[in-house]
Write an enzyme that holds these catalytic residues in place. Structure first.
Site, short mmCIF file in Angstrom:
data_model
loop_
_atom_site.label_atom_id
_atom_site.label_comp_id
_atom_site.label_asym_id
_atom_site.label_seq_id
_atom_site.Cartn_x
_atom_site.Cartn_y
_atom_site.Cartn_z
N GLU A 155 0.82 -1.22 0.00
CA GLU A 155 0.00 0.00 0.00
C GLU A 155 0.85 1.26 0.00
OE1 GLU A 155 -3.70 2.07 2.46
OE2 GLU A 155 -2.83 0.20 3.17
N LYS A 171 -8.62 -0.66 0.98
CA LYS A 171 -9.69 -1.12 1.87
C LYS A 171 -10.48 -2.20 1.14
CE LYS A 171 -9.20 0.48 5.79
NZ LYS A 171 -8.81 -0.56 6.75
#
Length: 368
Positions: A155, A171
């Site tokens: 990420e 997410k």
């Protein structure tokens, strides 16, 4: 510890010849190439290196990493404690205190051999590059400063190129695409909006955009929903100091509203997260570029008086639609493959693995 020299490894580049270590974020806009570790709780270590050169992640050297026994891992929150925390967050959502909060736990296991020759964190990075390749993988090894980190982060927290900045919040996690639920998409949109607002604090009004929303990315053993948020900072702004002040900790690992989520996290999590969920990466101050990952899928060594302990964090975003048992299983899914690599259980094949670790991002031509 004397034979573990300081180094950093990111994006196909190896940094050695440590020149300076500071906690002042303004240094990242001064000069030189810096490795950066920002703890979730706000601690910052910036290390400037004098020699930065191309170097792919090396092959593991037998005997240079002795991982913990598989059964030695303990959790800061056990099953009962974690699921109770999920229920508490759902109550907070129902009361209107938060919309979403990340609930995390830190796993710990003693290393069987305390000698530097058998607990080199850079060798764990080499194993992860083959067993769990990741786009923002790297090492920060500063033994004298208590920093020994191997990350396999998927990420992006912040990428900067001059005045252009970008973030890539994750997410939504599942083993396969079909596991991703409506709850995952809703959570991604919520956190993307939070990141957009965070960047809006430090970017020129009207420049913050979301060019990609809820894109599906495949990673070893799982899939994620990933969005992209971009903006432009004003010329003459305070650079990295302002970026960190306006956006830290990363929204994807805190919650929304961020201030309320952080208070709830402080109540529910019994130990500090440390580098887990912080920011880890590099900055080239001479070029005005840099790339910090969110410190997930990250191991670090804590050298205690009783001996070295390997730590690893895992967690999940909790909303009203969360099921406590399913969220617990998500934390296990995120951890299982990496713990197996660290403990030496994962059988790494010589071919057939898409090794993206260490070859994705980095300064085009580092300056010294």
């Amino acid at each position: 510890m004397s034979d573990l020299t300081p180094l950093a490894r990111f994006g196909g580049w190896l940094a050695t010849d440590l020149r300076d270590v500071t906690s002042d974020p303004a240094a990242l806009d001064s000069r030189g190439w810096w490795a950066v570790v920002a703890d979730f709780e706000g601690g910052l270590r910036c290390a400037r290196f004098g020699d930065v050169r191309p170097a792919p992640t090396p092959a593991p050297v037998p005997g240079r990493w002795r991982g913990p026994a598989p059964g030695e891992w303990s959790s800061s929150l056990d099953h009962a404690g974690y699921t109770a925390g999920v229920r508490r967050i759902r109550e907070a959502v129902a009361a209107g205190d938060v919309y979403q909060a990340n609930l995390c736990r830190v796993l710990s296991a003693p290393l069987p051999d305390p000698s530097p020759a058998a607990s080199d964190i850079d060798q764990l990075t080499a194993l992860l590059a083959r067993g769990n390749p990741a786009p923002y993988a790297g090492t920060v090894r500063l033994p004298a400063h208590g920093v020994e980190i191997a990350t396999a982060s998927p990420e992006l927290y912040l990428r900067r190129n001059g005045n252009a900045v970008e973030s890539g919040p994750i997410k939504g996690t599942g083993r396969i695409r079909e596991d991703l639920r409506e709850k995952d998409h809703a959570e991604n949109v919520m956190i993307t909006d939070l990141v957009r607002n965070d960047l809006g604090r430090v970017c020129v009004p009207g420049t913050v955009t979301v060019p990609a929303l809820c894109a599906v990315e495949e990673h070893p053993g799982l899939v994620h929903l990933v969005s992209t948020v971009r903006g432009e900072t004003a010329a003459g702004s305070d650079g990295w100091a302002a970026l960190l002040a306006g956006t830290f900790p990363p929204g994807s690992v805190s919650g929304a509203p961020k201030s309320s989520a952080l208070r709830l996290i402080g109540e529910l999590e019994p130990v500090p997260r440390g580098p887990y969920c912080g920011g880890i990466g590099w900055v080239d101050a001479d070029r005005g570029t840099g790339e910090l990952a969110v410190g997930i899928r990250t191991f670090w060594i804590d050298r205690t008086e009783a001996g070295p302990v390997l730590r690893f964090g895992t967690g999940a975003g909790i909303t009203w639609g969360s099921d406590p048992e399913r969220e617990w299983r998500e934390t296990e899914l995120k951890a299982s493959r990496l713990l197996a690599v660290a403990s030496g259980e994962y059988a790494v094949r010589a071919t057939g693995i898409d090794d993206r670790a260490g070859d994705r991002a980095g300064p085009e031509q580092p300056t010294r």
